[in-house]
Motif scaffolding. Sequence first.
Motif, PDB file in Angstrom:
ATOM      1  N   LEU A 126      -3.151 -26.154 -11.639  1.00 58.22           N
ATOM      2  CA  LEU A 126      -2.848 -25.121 -10.638  1.00 58.22           C
ATOM      3  C   LEU A 126      -3.261 -25.594  -9.246  1.00 58.22           C
ATOM      4  O   LEU A 126      -2.540 -25.374  -8.267  1.00 58.22           O
ATOM      5  N   TYR A 131      -0.645 -25.966  -6.016  1.00 59.52           N
ATOM      6  CA  TYR A 131      -0.790 -25.309  -4.717  1.00 59.52           C
ATOM      7  C   TYR A 131      -1.160 -26.267  -3.591  1.00 59.52           C
ATOM      8  O   TYR A 131      -0.839 -25.999  -2.435  1.00 59.52           O
ATOM      9  N   PRO A 139      -4.154 -20.116  -3.375  1.00 59.72           N
ATOM     10  CA  PRO A 139      -3.417 -19.655  -4.560  1.00 59.72           C
ATOM     11  C   PRO A 139      -3.065 -18.172  -4.505  1.00 59.72           C
ATOM     12  O   PRO A 139      -3.800 -17.367  -3.941  1.00 59.72           O
TER      13      PRO A 139
END
Length: 134
Positions: A98, A102, A107
């Motif tokens: 993640l 990003y 995020p």
Amino acid sequence: MTSTRINPETLYPSVQYGFSHATLDEATGTLHLSGQVAWDKDYNVVGGSDVGLQARQVLANIKEVLASQGVGPEAVLRLRTFIVNYDVSMLGAIGPELGAFYGDVVPASNTVVGVSALAMPEFLIEIEAIATVK
């Protein structure tokens, strides 16, 4: 409401399975992405039994849908992540993916849901998203 179905040629064909990769609400500029799995363009499951590697492919698929509409991770409003047989230790493998997705973007919101199964037994993770293109 006028909407457009989004099916990038760079992703696996999904219409034959009864869904599009995304639907764009033209009035609001809201892009609703179907849950993405670790399939590559040829329906190969990328990452095998490694949830982190599957997450990398899932997020790459999400980027493809976003890119087809001229946006990137900064346009994501929320994610919803489904993980088979979830255990909190899995976040150690998914979190870095993640972070890479990003980059320097703060995020978006994300809900993690543990599930007993997904559409195919090989899938360990599925992520759906809502983004804005306006």
